[in-house]
Design a protein around this motif. Structure first.
Motif, PDB file in Angstrom:
ATOM      1  N   THR A  10      24.044 -64.137  10.207  1.00  0.00           N
ATOM      2  CA  THR A  10      24.863 -64.781  11.225  1.00  0.00           C
ATOM      3  C   THR A  10      24.047 -65.898  11.868  1.00  0.00           C
ATOM      4  O   THR A  10      22.809 -65.870  11.871  1.00  0.00           O
ATOM      5  CB  THR A  10      25.307 -63.794  12.327  1.00  0.00           C
ATOM      6  OG1 THR A  10      24.156 -63.373  13.070  1.00  0.00           O
ATOM      7  CG2 THR A  10      26.038 -62.597  11.745  1.00  0.00           C
ATOM      8  N   GLY A  46      29.177 -65.439  13.468  1.00  0.00           N
ATOM      9  CA  GLY A  46      29.282 -63.987  13.594  1.00  0.00           C
ATOM     10  C   GLY A  46      30.668 -63.442  13.316  1.00  0.00           C
ATOM     11  O   GLY A  46      30.818 -62.362  12.742  1.00  0.00           O
ATOM     12  N   ASN A  47      31.681 -64.195  13.691  1.00  0.00           N
ATOM     13  CA  ASN A  47      33.051 -63.702  13.475  1.00  0.00           C
ATOM     14  C   ASN A  47      33.519 -63.893  12.037  1.00  0.00           C
ATOM     15  O   ASN A  47      34.623 -63.490  11.694  1.00  0.00           O
ATOM     16  CB  ASN A  47      34.027 -64.352  14.457  1.00  0.00           C
ATOM     17  CG  ASN A  47      34.128 -65.850  14.290  1.00  0.00           C
ATOM     18  OD1 ASN A  47      33.375 -66.469  13.543  1.00  0.00           O
ATOM     19  ND2 ASN A  47      35.050 -66.447  15.025  1.00  0.00           N
ATOM     20  N   THR A  55      23.430 -56.662   9.500  1.00  0.00           N
ATOM     21  CA  THR A  55      22.986 -57.675  10.455  1.00  0.00           C
ATOM     22  C   THR A  55      22.037 -57.009  11.440  1.00  0.00           C
ATOM     23  O   THR A  55      21.850 -55.791  11.420  1.00  0.00           O
ATOM     24  CB  THR A  55      24.187 -58.281  11.215  1.00  0.00           C
ATOM     25  OG1 THR A  55      24.830 -57.249  11.958  1.00  0.00           O
ATOM     26  CG2 THR A  55      25.173 -58.940  10.257  1.00  0.00           C
ATOM     27  N   GLN A 126      28.285 -52.288  12.690  1.00  0.00           N
ATOM     28  CA  GLN A 126      27.827 -53.674  12.665  1.00  0.00           C
ATOM     29  C   GLN A 126      28.326 -54.321  13.950  1.00  0.00           C
ATOM     30  O   GLN A 126      29.527 -54.290  14.223  1.00  0.00           O
ATOM     31  CB  GLN A 126      28.377 -54.407  11.441  1.00  0.00           C
ATOM     32  CG  GLN A 126      27.855 -55.834  11.333  1.00  0.00           C
ATOM     33  CD  GLN A 126      28.794 -56.707  10.534  1.00  0.00           C
ATOM     34  OE1 GLN A 126      29.886 -57.008  10.988  1.00  0.00           O
ATOM     35  NE2 GLN A 126      28.360 -57.090   9.339  1.00  0.00           N
ATOM     36  N   GLU A 128      28.864 -57.346  14.904  1.00  0.00           N
ATOM     37  CA  GLU A 128      29.871 -58.401  14.728  1.00  0.00           C
ATOM     38  C   GLU A 128      31.244 -57.823  14.401  1.00  0.00           C
ATOM     39  O   GLU A 128      32.257 -58.312  14.891  1.00  0.00           O
ATOM     40  CB  GLU A 128      29.424 -59.379  13.632  1.00  0.00           C
ATOM     41  CG  GLU A 128      28.190 -60.175  13.988  1.00  0.00           C
ATOM     42  CD  GLU A 128      26.876 -59.403  13.858  1.00  0.00           C
ATOM     43  OE1 GLU A 128      25.857 -59.916  14.347  1.00  0.00           O
ATOM     44  OE2 GLU A 128      26.858 -58.297  13.282  1.00  0.00           O
ATOM     45  N   HIS A 133      28.182 -59.909  19.637  1.00  0.00           N
ATOM     46  CA  HIS A 133      27.289 -60.905  19.017  1.00  0.00           C
ATOM     47  C   HIS A 133      28.045 -61.890  18.122  1.00  0.00           C
ATOM     48  O   HIS A 133      27.594 -62.198  17.031  1.00  0.00           O
ATOM     49  CB  HIS A 133      26.189 -60.220  18.208  1.00  0.00           C
ATOM     50  CG  HIS A 133      25.412 -59.214  18.975  1.00  0.00           C
ATOM     51  ND1 HIS A 133      24.659 -59.556  20.065  1.00  0.00           N
ATOM     52  CD2 HIS A 133      25.288 -57.883  18.820  1.00  0.00           C
ATOM     53  CE1 HIS A 133      24.093 -58.459  20.554  1.00  0.00           C
ATOM     54  NE2 HIS A 133      24.438 -57.446  19.809  1.00  0.00           N
ATOM     55  N   THR A 134      29.156 -62.381  18.549  1.00  0.00           N
ATOM     56  CA  THR A 134      29.921 -63.281  17.706  1.00  0.00           C
ATOM     57  C   THR A 134      29.869 -64.732  18.182  1.00  0.00           C
ATOM     58  O   THR A 134      30.653 -65.539  17.741  1.00  0.00           O
ATOM     59  CB  THR A 134      31.401 -62.833  17.616  1.00  0.00           C
ATOM     60  OG1 THR A 134      31.941 -62.757  18.933  1.00  0.00           O
ATOM     61  CG2 THR A 134      31.516 -61.503  16.913  1.00  0.00           C
TER      62      THR A 134
END
Length: 135
Positions: A10, A46-47, A55, A126, A128, A133-134
């Motif tokens: 990411t 991230g998305n 990740t 995860q 994301e 965390h995106t």
């Protein structure tokens, strides 16, 4: 010599690893790791990262050479704690897992020099995929 497998990273993980490498200095193991990751990585927001990719801060279930199942959380070095199953991304095993996908096998050199492999059974968590965390 075969080229290492392409991995997914990411943008946020790459930025955090680059920042940590900068703080550690150009001759640190982290700087070498980041250089290797950049050379092999498909860097995505991230998305957009597939949910089966390991990740940073993912919980990954692996099967080792002996068939033993293990569960690890992949973390930055300052958060590593083997007794809590928190694996540093700077460890040979952690570096091999980062960016790899469930169902794949990864190889790494153990501290004693022995060649090891792990099959990634699944990514149990995860960040994301859970909406974290995106950025």
């Amino acid at each position: 010599m075969s080229k290492a497998a392409t991995i997914y990273l990411t943008e946020l993980d790459l930025t955090r690893l680059e920042n940590a490498a900068t703080r550690a200095g150009n001759n640190s193991p982290l700087a070498d790791l980041v250089d290797d990751l950049i050379a092999r990585a498909n860097v995505v927001p991230g998305n957009k990262i597939p949910a089966d990719v390991v990740t940073m801060n993912s919980v990954v279930c692996v099967v080792d050479d002996a068939g033993a199942e293990q569960e690890w959380t992949l973390v930055y070095p300052e958060d590593a704690n083997v007794t809590s199953a928190k694996l540093s991304v700077l460890s040979p095993m952690g570096a091999a897992l980062l960016g790899a996908r469930a169902g794949k096998s990864v190889k790494y050199s153990a501290p004693n020099g022995a060649q090891r492999s792990l099959r990634i059974d699944r990514v149990a968590f995860q960040p994301e995929a859970s909406g974290q965390h995106t950025l």
